[in-house]
Design an enzyme around this catalytic site. Sequence first.
Site, PDB file in Angstrom:
ATOM      1  CB  VAL A  77      -1.035  -0.035   0.993  1.00 22.83           C
ATOM      2  CG1 VAL A  77      -1.790   1.337   0.890  1.00 22.83           C
ATOM      3  CG2 VAL A  77      -1.639  -1.265   1.141  1.00 22.83           C
ATOM      4  CE1 TYR A  78       6.179   5.051   2.510  1.00 29.13           C
ATOM      5  CE2 TYR A  78       7.367   3.914   1.222  1.00 29.13           C
ATOM      6  CZ  TYR A  78       7.327   4.979   2.099  1.00 29.13           C
ATOM      7  OH  TYR A  78       8.348   5.697   1.937  1.00 29.13           O
TER       8      TYR A  78
END
Length: 270
Positions: free
Chosen positions: A176-177
């Site tokens: 996600v990062y």
Amino acid sequence: MGEHSQQLMSGAEAAELAGSAQYPSLRSKRVFVTGGGSGIGADIVSAFVKQGAHVAFADRDAAASRSLLAALEGTGKQAFFVEADLADIKALRGAVQAAADHFGDIDILINNTANDARHAFLDVESDGFDALMTINLKTAFFAAQAVMPGMLRRGGGSIVNLGSTGWKNKVAGYPVYAACKSAVNGLTRSLAREYGKHNVRVNTLTPGWVMTPKQLAQWVDAEGEAEMDRNQCLPGRILGSDIASMALFLASTESRMITAQEFVVDAGWT
């Protein structure tokens, strides 16, 4: 912690390095830094203060932020702290407004807030996804939105969005990062096109593996040291002051014809 990290310069030495070049165009400019209480953000705050800018920063870590303010008190320059959880967009907007009320409309925005917490792809739930998206991308979007009217009133400005080499290097363990940080370049280029006609410049500043206290405590080990030695073209370690120095340049009029670009400070790793 490995041999190279043990030989890192002290915080005071790093602060001296950041902003050793002087940019007269930054004097008295109004700067807002998200997540400025510690790590790279604190180095950026310190560097702009040394330039004589009026620097406001927002962070949820009040203790670290007040410690930074105390360290800056002897400089005779101005810094202003707003305690805020920037994942709360209402609080983010309130922090920008408080900074504008204190110093005036913002000239320079440094979108630094991020969270590179590790997470397994198959374990991510919707709420966790949303939380990571918020701190790593949504805050940058809405901070830019919050400062833009003031920049338009002042006839221009500079926005610097911090990216990451993590996704470029295909680092596993934080999908996600990685998705958020890759999207930062899209945000940068879109805003640069839309607001360039108003003299608002927008660029991405992408750090490599920076030896912040958090990284040294949580992730830098013998294997990491060897990885840096193997992949960086330059010897030594990247410091927050190295990132701050590029932020100063991108905020100053010396970069007046630079926009919609990405600047990578990673000692040649990517």
